[in-house]
Design a protein around this motif. Structure first.
Motif, PDB file in Angstrom:
ATOM      1  N   SER B   2     -28.901  36.825  12.332  1.00  0.00           N
ATOM      2  CA  SER B   2     -30.450  36.591  11.531  1.00  0.00           C
ATOM      3  C   SER B   2     -30.646  35.334  11.969  1.00  0.00           C
ATOM      4  N   PRO B   3     -32.160  35.309  11.831  1.00  0.00           N
ATOM      5  CA  PRO B   3     -32.686  33.980  12.138  1.00  0.00           C
ATOM      6  C   PRO B   3     -32.167  32.900  11.332  1.00  0.00           C
ATOM      7  N   ALA B   4     -32.211  33.290   9.890  1.00  0.00           N
ATOM      8  CA  ALA B   4     -31.678  32.654   8.842  1.00  0.00           C
ATOM      9  C   ALA B   4     -30.233  31.809   9.142  1.00  0.00           C
ATOM     10  N   GLU B   5     -29.550  32.692   9.567  1.00  0.00           N
ATOM     11  CA  GLU B   5     -27.903  32.392   9.703  1.00  0.00           C
ATOM     12  C   GLU B   5     -28.080  31.261  11.005  1.00  0.00           C
ATOM     13  N   GLU B   6     -28.939  31.710  11.837  1.00  0.00           N
ATOM     14  CA  GLU B   6     -28.966  30.981  13.176  1.00  0.00           C
ATOM     15  C   GLU B   6     -29.536  29.362  12.607  1.00  0.00           C
ATOM     16  N   ASN B   7     -30.479  29.363  11.759  1.00  0.00           N
ATOM     17  CA  ASN B   7     -30.802  28.132  11.308  1.00  0.00           C
ATOM     18  C   ASN B   7     -29.977  27.229  10.459  1.00  0.00           C
ATOM     19  N   ALA B   8     -29.162  28.116   9.730  1.00  0.00           N
ATOM     20  CA  ALA B   8     -28.096  27.219   8.936  1.00  0.00           C
ATOM     21  C   ALA B   8     -26.958  26.831   9.961  1.00  0.00           C
ATOM     22  N   ILE B   9     -26.670  27.504  10.968  1.00  0.00           N
ATOM     23  CA  ILE B   9     -25.802  26.676  11.655  1.00  0.00           C
ATOM     24  C   ILE B   9     -26.388  25.759  12.520  1.00  0.00           C
ATOM     25  N   LYS B  10     -27.514  25.899  12.875  1.00  0.00           N
ATOM     26  CA  LYS B  10     -28.146  24.841  13.545  1.00  0.00           C
ATOM     27  C   LYS B  10     -28.209  23.293  12.920  1.00  0.00           C
ATOM     28  N   THR B  11     -28.796  23.840  11.598  1.00  0.00           N
ATOM     29  CA  THR B  11     -28.819  22.533  10.706  1.00  0.00           C
ATOM     30  C   THR B  11     -27.232  21.898  10.207  1.00  0.00           C
ATOM     31  N   SER B  12     -26.219  22.759  10.341  1.00  0.00           N
ATOM     32  CA  SER B  12     -24.994  22.269  10.109  1.00  0.00           C
ATOM     33  C   SER B  12     -24.538  21.310  11.308  1.00  0.00           C
TER      34      SER B  12
END
Lengths: 353, 304
Positions: B2-12
């Motif tokens: 999901s886009p949310a998960e993707e964002n979380a990974i990018k942030t980390s």
């Protein structure tokens, strides 16, 4: 298959180590392998089967004895001079080469003209149905495909003998079954002598023309699958190939006197001394207690197609009977029930200890 | 995903990048900074008493290949400079070849020992690193000088009558550099040979390859990454070698490193020294690019 002998091992000994720690991996092994046959070396790990294969390949030199190929002594010939190729257990494909380059390797080393190398590589790719993978690196292939490349690479130089060192052990069950059929097909199509090493008795029984059962550095018995299964020469062979029951007793003329005092007919048995016989579980029949050896029913183990019935004779000897499971799945036997045992005609085989 | 998960990974991942900031700042100041200063100095005017006059000039760069002839009152091609460049490249190439010739069998030997013994052999290889380069170079000097160990032994054995003049020759520089840089070749070679699947040797012999062809067609292509790494590790410092040619070359077999030093000290020509340093960097980069290109040329190409 003909009666011409392709590989002949004579009194081959292979010892590893020195002095007291010396291990004899092969202890005076002699065997003739015929041209065009699918010959299997079968035995548990450490029995010397792989060592014998490596001696035939030339990777190791025997401590004693000779190895002949088409009558010529090749005992001390290096591997690159022997018209023998190997399919390795680990496949040992060249990681820096493509599928086609792997297959062409042996032909190139033999100095074959480029046109022939190309044609034979293409033929081999077709034989193992990997035409579409020719340009791939071997690391991009599945286990089964790598196996096919290893086969094609070893077959490409048209060796007199193909050695296969447990080539199917790394594959899952379904693929293994497919490859068994595939191997048999390749062997029939190419007519090359296959020497196949395995510890899997089922694999050996289904594919081989002849099997050599090995144990502790010695060949215990050589014969067709049926010969070995029906007439096992000794206790080791009888128990290693399939399952079996052993009965031990005093040898009388034509019969064995069990510890219970009962007699089991063994045609051809001479009187004197002790003897052991083997009876396959599927050859054991259950009858009324009055009509056979007296036994009590112990555990019943359901296997789907059949049910294993563990029975105990009066002296405690365990005999397993394999009964075809009835439609209801219930064998109609109860634990502790008294029954009689009979053995199918010809099923009782005397074995050496 | 999901886009949310993707964002979380990018942030980390970004947070992880921020953690490397101190290292990046350090790199910017300690590596890039001095390099920029060197480039900057190469375009300034020389001051006869040392240092530079802050006035734009290309004389430093011109001085690399040309020298000002006061009699002709003009710039003439500086043969001596070219000789130094050529000697540096040539000696470095030969050093690389020698370390490979000695290092490959050594690495093979270590990689084929039982696993327990390998650590000991590697340890022995790295022992020379414990001693200062200068000391080691003088030790080599002690071995090869006219009254040194080698000559004494050879004369005593009656092989020669007059001492071999090895010291202060290019041969001496080669011996010294080969000795000093050998571990840098052995270690990466060992790392790749250790991972080499020895069963491939049997496969190769089985498929009718001789030992020589097995080496050429199976071993060398597979351990190529180690050969490239080792060659780079040896070639690059060889090209910039300073101590070894200075001591064993005896001043007359100068390499680029010594030439650069000369400009900063006796020569009092800092812009030329700076320009030479940048030139060295360019030669190294070019050599690496060519090497990597050549080394990868046959990758994926057909053999048959």
């Amino acid at each position: 298959m003909s009666d011409t002998v392709t590989i002949s091992a004579r009194n081959v000994v292979k010892a590893f180590g020195q002095g007291a720690g010396q291990v004899r991996a092969l202890d005076d092994v002699s065997v003739n392998i015929r041209q065009g046959e699918f010959f299997t070396l079968l035995g548990p790990s450490g029995c010397g089967k792989t060592t014998l294969l490596r001696l035939i390949a030339g990777f190791e030199m025997p401590t004693g004895g000779t190895i002949l190929l088409d009558g010529a002594d090749i005992t001390t010939q290096p591997p690159n001079k022997r018209p023998v190729n190997t399919v390795f257990q680990s496949y040992a494909l060249f990681p820096h080469l493509t599928v086609a380059q792997n297959i062409a390797f042996g032909l190139e080393m033999l100095g074959k003209p480029a046109s022939e190398v190309k044609a034979r590589t293409a033929a081999m790719l077709a034989l193992v149905k990997l035409e579409a993978m020719a340009g791939r690196k071997t690391s991009q292939l599945s286990g089964g495909q790598q196996q096919r490349v290893a086969l094609a690479r070893a077959l490409a130089p048209q060796p007199k003998v193909l050695l296969l060192d447990e080539p199917l052990s790394a594959l899952d069950l379904k693929l293994r079954k497919e490859m068994q059929i595939e191997l048999k097909r390749l062997q029939l199509e190419t007519g090359i002598t296959f020497i196949f090493v395995t510890h899997d008795q089922e694999e050996a029984l289904t594919m081989s023309d002849r099997i050599a059962v090995m144990s502790a550095g010695k060949i215990q018995q050589v014969g067709s699958a049926k010969e070995i299964y029906i007439h096992p020469k000794n206790r080791f062979v009888a128990s290693f190939i399939g399952e079996t029951n052993f009965l031990h007793g005093k040898a009388e003329a034509g019969a064995l006197r069990l510890g219970t005092g009962e007699r089991v007919e063994v045609p051809g048995l001479a009187a004197g001394g002790e003897a052991t016989v083997s009876v396959r579980p599927e050859q054991v029949r259950l009858v009324l207690p009055s009509d056979g050896l007296k036994a009590t029913v112990g555990a019943l183990v359901y296997f789907g197609t059949d049910t294993h019935c563990h029975l105990h004779l009066a002296d405690g000897t365990e005999v397993v009977a394999r009964l075809q499971s009835p439609a209801t799945g219930e064998a109609g036997l109860a634990q502790g029930q008294a029954v009689g045992l009979r053995f199918a005609e010809g099923a009782v085989q005397r074995v050496e200890d | 995903m999901s886009p949310a998960e993707e964002n979380a990974i990018k942030t980390s991942a970004r947070n992880g990048w921020l953690l490397s900031l101190p290292a990046l700042v350090m790199l910017a100041f300690a590596a890039t900074g001095p390099l920029l200063i060197v480039v900057w100095y190469s375009f300034l005017t020389a001051n006869d008493t040392g240092n530079v006059i802050h006035q734009f000039s290309t004389e430093g760069w011109v001085g690399i290949l040309f020298t000002y002839d006061i009699f002709e009152d003009g710039w003439v091609l500086a043969d001596a400079h070219l000789t130094i460049f050529w000697r540096s490249v040539w000696l470095s190439l030969v050093t690389t070849a020698l370390t490979f010739a000695i290092g490959f069998p050594t690495a093979w030997f270590i990689a084929t020992r039982p696993a327990k013994e390998r650590a000991l052999w590697l340890f022995l290889i790295t022992i020379p690193f414990w001693t200062n380069l200068l000391i080691r170079t003088f030790a080599i000097n002690e071995v090869i000088r006219n009254e040194g160990l080698l000559n004494t032994l050879l004369i005593w054995a009656g092989v020669i009558e007059v001492p071999l003049q090895i010291n202060y020759t290019e041969t001496a520089v080669l011996i010294g550099m080969t000795y000093v840089y050998l571990p840098l070749m052995v270690l990466p070679l060992y790392a790749t040979i250790e991972r080499f699947d020895m069963r491939l040797l049997e496969a190769s012999y089985d498929l009718y390859a001789s030992r020589w062809r097995t080496l050429r067609r199976v071993i060398l292509p597979i351990v190529k990454p180690g050969i490239i790494a080792g060659s780079i590790l040896v070639f690059v410092p060889s090209l910039g070698a300073y101590v070894t040619p200075r001591i064993l070359g005896g001043g007359k077999n100068m390499m680029i490193g010594n030439f650069i030093e000369l400009q900063f000290l006796q020569g009092k020509n800092w812009p030329l020294g700076a320009a030479l340093s940048v030139t060295l960097l360019i030669i190294v980069t070019a050599a690496l690019l060519v090497y990597v290109k050549v080394a990868n040329r046959d990758r994926g190409a057909g053999h048959g």
